[in-house]
Design an enzyme around this catalytic site. Structure first.
Site, short mmCIF file in Angstrom:
data_model
loop_
_atom_site.label_atom_id
_atom_site.label_comp_id
_atom_site.label_asym_id
_atom_site.label_seq_id
_atom_site.Cartn_x
_atom_site.Cartn_y
_atom_site.Cartn_z
N GLY A 27 0.84 -1.19 0.00
CA GLY A 27 0.00 0.00 0.00
C GLY A 27 0.87 1.23 0.00
N CYS A 28 0.43 2.26 0.66
CA CYS A 28 1.17 3.52 0.73
C CYS A 28 2.53 3.30 1.39
CB CYS A 28 0.34 4.52 1.52
SG CYS A 28 1.20 6.07 1.82
N PHE A 29 3.59 3.76 0.75
CA PHE A 29 4.92 3.54 1.32
C PHE A 29 5.13 4.28 2.63
CE2 PHE A 29 6.64 6.25 -2.49
CZ PHE A 29 6.11 7.42 -1.99
#
Length: 183
Positions: free
Chosen positions: A14-16
């Protein structure tokens, strides 16, 4: 940590910003760099290009870790239980191929370990694990403002709503693997 003994893991969940914040807490992790990998667009992609979903890149982190302090298997177990590896191209409200769950292996042993961890964890999930396991490709470091994002933006809305609860879950589930001082 002896830099000569460090190994590299490249992971996307997902979002880093979330993955970076979580893995920075793990004992044996030396450095976590947010970036992009797995795409087919020429040159170095930008955040805006990756977010378009057109480059094929995933938001990933490249983790330098000391295997004498944290094994690759334990690192993967923490990673896999800190996001939802059963949703294809999505983590919560983040939707698109750039948010896919992915393990980029750097050698045959990492590939085998990734396959083993997924097989071992599969019974604990209600749905099939869809985490991609692929050979590591070129890693492109993300723009400077993405590095240490949570540390630098703890009061930002996304951080409060998404990352802070994930960190609480991490502390509860993996307290024995955390650094003694929160960094």
């Amino acid at each position: 940590m002896n830099n000569n003994s460090l190994e590299i893991a490249t992971l996307g969940g997902g979002c880093f910003w979330c993955v970076e914040a979580l893995l920075q807490q793990i004992r044996g992790v030396d450095k976590v760099i947010s970036g992009y990998s797995g795409g087919n667009a020429p040159g170095k992609p930008t955040y805006k290009e990756v977010c378009s979903g057109l480059t094929g890149h995933a938001e990933v982190v490249q983790v330098s870790f000391d295997p004498s302090e944290i094994s690759y298997k334990d690192l993967l177990t923490i990673f896999m239980t800190s996001h939802d590896p059963t949703t294809l191209n999505q983590q919560g409200g983040d939707i698109g191929t750039q948010y896919r769950s992915v393990i980029y292996f750097h050698n045959a042993t990492q590939k085998e370990t990734a396959e083993e961890v997924i097989k071992e964890l599969a019974p604990y999930f209600d749905n099939p694990i869809v985490t991609e396991i692929s050979a590591a490709e070129t890693f492109h470091e993300a723009e400077a403002y993405h590095q240490d994002y949570y540390r630098n933006n703890t009061t930002q809305g996304y951080c409060n709503a998404v990352i802070t609860p994930k960190l609480a879950k991490l502390r509860k589930a993996h307290s024995n693997k955390l650094k003694s001082v929160s960094t």
